[in-house]
Design an enzyme around this catalytic site. Structure first.
Site, PDB file in Angstrom:
ATOM      1  N   GLU A 456       0.807  -1.223   0.000  1.00  0.00           N
ATOM      2  CA  GLU A 456       0.000   0.000   0.000  1.00  0.00           C
ATOM      3  C   GLU A 456       0.839   1.272   0.000  1.00  0.00           C
ATOM      4  O   GLU A 456       0.493   2.250  -0.661  1.00  0.00           O
ATOM      5  CB  GLU A 456      -0.951   0.007   1.200  1.00  0.00           C
ATOM      6  CG  GLU A 456      -2.183  -0.852   1.030  1.00  0.00           C
ATOM      7  CD  GLU A 456      -1.927  -2.316   1.325  1.00  0.00           C
ATOM      8  OE1 GLU A 456      -2.827  -3.136   1.087  1.00  0.00           O
ATOM      9  OE2 GLU A 456      -0.815  -2.626   1.814  1.00  0.00           O
ATOM     10  N   HIS A 526      -9.598  -5.377   9.908  1.00  0.00           N
ATOM     11  CA  HIS A 526     -10.240  -5.243   8.600  1.00  0.00           C
ATOM     12  C   HIS A 526     -11.631  -4.611   8.689  1.00  0.00           C
ATOM     13  O   HIS A 526     -12.391  -4.688   7.733  1.00  0.00           O
ATOM     14  CB  HIS A 526     -10.398  -6.621   7.938  1.00  0.00           C
ATOM     15  CG  HIS A 526      -9.143  -7.220   7.402  1.00  0.00           C
ATOM     16  ND1 HIS A 526      -8.112  -7.612   8.204  1.00  0.00           N
ATOM     17  CD2 HIS A 526      -8.762  -7.497   6.127  1.00  0.00           C
ATOM     18  CE1 HIS A 526      -7.144  -8.128   7.464  1.00  0.00           C
ATOM     19  NE2 HIS A 526      -7.507  -8.064   6.197  1.00  0.00           N
TER      20      HIS A 526
END
Length: 729
Positions: A456, A526
């Site tokens: 990322e 998450h």
């Protein structure tokens, strides 16, 4: 018999040391050497003047000089052309100046010629920026560590060690996509070479064959920590072997050797062979910051400093030129004197004597009301678009799955604008990523839907570089919003701050899509709602649509916007059905415009995303006479205070409903703002519905307990009504 068979493995790419000899110096173009010497002398004189000003207390903040390291910057820049681009780290005055000088004098500087107005302007604007003055390149906001002059190819220097490297990869991607043959150089030091964002970007640049040179200035010290203390392999260019990147190791005190290595690297990159690495061994004569040598702090010896000074790159070029009778001692002395005089004249325009002390000329400071200019743009890019709310829509409306509309509107925009590029993990596979939100895009636009490594930091930073380049609009997908923490430097320090940090005039058109996944059993790492984090970080706009119709209009606005926009989605909405347009996917919904989805007199309920529908259901079930407002735009600049205040003035009571954890809450800061703005309108404190302090757990029972659901909404509504003397049965 030995049962173990070993066989040496060879790297897939060359790693070489490059050095010059007398023949190389004899063959060097005299104009090249003259420009090299002149550039280095100007940069040295500039840096010496900055350190003098810093010693007088006139530089507010750091002054990271690169005196002694000029050979690396000038040697590499002279191998470039004006349209090539660079960025650097906190120690980057020499690189910035080298590229700026090369830009205004593409044929090279002449040591015997007077310094032109362009050179004087560069000195003035760069020194002004370092002093924090309004006529600096970033209008005083950047100072010593954030220098950007886009026209010259200077993309912007960076105070986060290694932080600018992914952005340079974005510039390189844009060059490759545009087919210009231009390349990018990203400069960083030995302290950055082991940082994750640098290594992630090396891997991504190699995988995508980007024309990016990773230029390592190995000055042996990260502040006071030696290279040998930081890594078992101090030959830092070896990093290229792991990623299949060709690398050169060069004596950076030999500017011609740097030039020859850079020339070879540029040739390979322009030929489409992918990234390169150049490591130059250099030495900063002074400490990490300020006008004292490192020996004054005890981490290196005076003998070491003396030995490196004896190899000074300016003296080396002057001596080699003198050996070829290209210049004499008097000419070199004259060049140094004229450069010093130029910097003295530059400083004299910025500093004055006042009551026995030196001070900045007061009229040169930026105005305090410039403070917030450019945190975001003014949305003038949306001035002439067609805004249509659902109630005004004259076309056909049907019930459609939310996730299908997500893919449909992106397909429409990519078909009409070949500058849009989508990237993220698995967005090109699995029939539209992990949820189908990019369905069909990779088959329609295979060269503009980029599946990324799990990195990322690298890929969102690369997208930031693409956005700042201006030729393309990146749409990044974070599979889960929690991954923003992995990429926090790029998301918040780089992309979010870029426009403001570099003076307020730049643009960062980037869309970051992500989904809230509470209720899916994916646990603590998450399942977050990131709205509260992004709302308290400068620079970002945030939109959250609760219906397919609104998603189309808000995504169209996000893609047209010149600021970075977080587009929030929700797994609970993906497979739900709602009103969606048939055929017409080209309308817009304004950024900064909330929507009243139910009208009432006794309570204002503020909510967003997947909580809008359960709020409406609870209000109807309990028979509450409530105004329900779908916020839609969640950033500070996008809160629709006109609608909210009009509603509160009518009802006198507010309930904020959100699903996520209290600790990262969006409603916390919103409640504080409401009570500051609307205190006299309120009949009771602002009430809130939110999740627990803890993040959701894997256990279905504990997960449900961690975030707000229908029972919590009902309890919040009852509390808000009881607080105004209207308890519900």
């Amino acid at each position: 018999m030995n049962a173990i068979i070993t066989e040496p493995l060879q790297p897939s790419t060359p790693w070489v040391s490059l050095a010059t000899n007398s023949a190389a110096w004899a063959a060097a173009d005299p104009k090249l050497l003259d420009s090299m010497l002149t550039s280095m002398v100007l940069i040295r004189a500039f840096e010496e003047k900055v350190l003098e000003l810093a010693g007088q207390g006139l530089v507010h903040g750091p002054a990271h000089s690169a005196i002694g390291q000029e050979g690396g910057a000038v040697g590499s820049v002279l191998a470039m052309r004006g349209s090539d681009q660079i960025n650097g780290s906190h120690r980057a005055h020499h690189q910035f100046l080298a590229k700026a000088l090369q830009y205004v004098a593409p044929q090279g500087l002449e040591s015997a010629a007077p310094f032109g107005d362009d050179v004087r302007t560069i000195a003035d604007r760069t020194m002004s920026e370092i002093l924090g003055l309004a006529r600096g390149y970033c209008k005083g906001r950047g100072g010593s560590m954030h220098l950007r002059w886009a026209e010259s190819g200077n993309l912007g220097t960076n105070a986060i060690v290694g932080g600018g490297v992914p952005g340079a990869a974005g510039a390189a991607w844009a060059h490759k996509r545009a087919g210009t043959g231009d390349v990018a150089f990203t400069y960083f030091g030995d302290g950055a070479v082991n940082i994750g964002s640098v290594l992630e970007t090396m891997n991504l640049a190699a995988a995508w064959k980007l024309p990016l040179c990773f230029f390592i200035e190995n000055n042996r010290y990260a502040v006071s920590t030696t290279v040998e203390e930081a890594t078992a392999e101090p030959r830092l260019s070896s990093r290229g072997l792991a990623f299949g990147i060709p690398a050169w190791k060069v004596d950076g005190m030999d500017p011609l050797a740097v030039y020859l290595a850079s020339e070879a690297a540029v040739k390979a990159m322009r030929a489409g062979e992918g990234p390169t690495i150049i490591e130059v061994d250099v030495y900063r004569y002074f400490h990490q910051n300020g006008p004292l040598p490192g020996s004054a702090f005890g981490y290196r010896s005076k003998d070491e400093e003396k030995a490196w000074r004896a190899r000074d790159p300016i003296d080396r070029v002057a001596a080699e030129m003198a050996a070829r009778q290209l210049i004499g001692d008097e000419q070199v002395a004259s060049l140094r004197a004229r450069a010093a005089a130029l910097m003295e004249e530059t400083a004299a325009e910025l500093v004055e004597q006042h009551e026995g002390k030196r001070r900045i000329v007061p009229s040169l400071w930026p105005s305090p009301d410039f403070r917030d200019f450019g945190v975001r743009g003014d949305l003038s890019e949306l001035r002439d678009v067609r805004y249509v709310e659902q109630e005004e829509f004259t076309g056909e409306i049907t019930e459609s799955r939310f996730v299908d509309v997500v893919a449909d509107v992106m397909e429409r925009r990519m078909r009409e604008d070949d500058g849009i590029v989508v990237m993220g993990e698995d967005v090109h596979r699995l029939k539209g990523g992990t949820n189908g939100a990019t369905r069909g895009l990779s088959s329609s636009f295979p060269d503009r839907v980029l599946g990324t490594p799990i990195a990322e930091n690298a890929f969102v930073g690369l997208a930031g570089g693409i956005a700042m380049d201006g030729r393309f609009v990146p749409v990044v997908e974070f599979m889960y919003p929690d991954f923003m923490w992995v990429a926090a430097d790029q998301v918040f320090n780089q992309i979010g701050k870029a426009r403001h940090m570099f003076g307020g005039d730049g643009e960062v058109p980037l869309v970051l899509r992500t989904k809230v996944a509470m209720g899916t059993g994916y646990g603590s790492q998450h399942s977050m709602d990131p709205a509260g984090i992004f709302a308290t970080a400068p620079g970002w706009r945030i939109v959250a649509a609760s219906t397919p119709y609104d998603y189309v209009g808000l995504m169209n606005s996000a893609l047209r916007c010149k600021d970075p926009v977080l587009v929030l989605e929700h797994v609970d909405l993906y497979n739900s059905k709602g009103p969606a347009p048939v055929g017409d996917l080209d309308y817009f919904i304004p950024l900064g415009k909330a929507k009243r989805v139910r009208t009432g007199q006794h309570l204002t309920v503020l909510t967003y995303l997947a909580m809008v529908r359960p709020v409406l259901e609870a209000v109807e079930k309990l028979g509450i006479d409530a105004d329900v407002i779908d916020l839609r735009s969640l950033d500070r600049a996008g809160v629709d205070w006109a609608l909210i205040e009009q509603s509160i003035d009518k009802t006198g009571n507010v309930l904020i409903v959100e699903q996520g954890a209290n600790g990262t809450s969006y409603g916390g800061w919103l409640a504080a703002e409401i009570q500051n703005r609307c205190f006299d309108m309120l009949d009771q404190p602002v009430q809130r519905v939110h999740g627990s302090e803890a993040s959701p757990s894997i256990s279905k029972v504990l997960e449900s307990a961690a975030f707000a659901g229908p029972e919590d909404i009902e309890a919040g509504l009852r509390l808000a009504m009881a607080g105004q003397g209207r308890p519900l049965a």
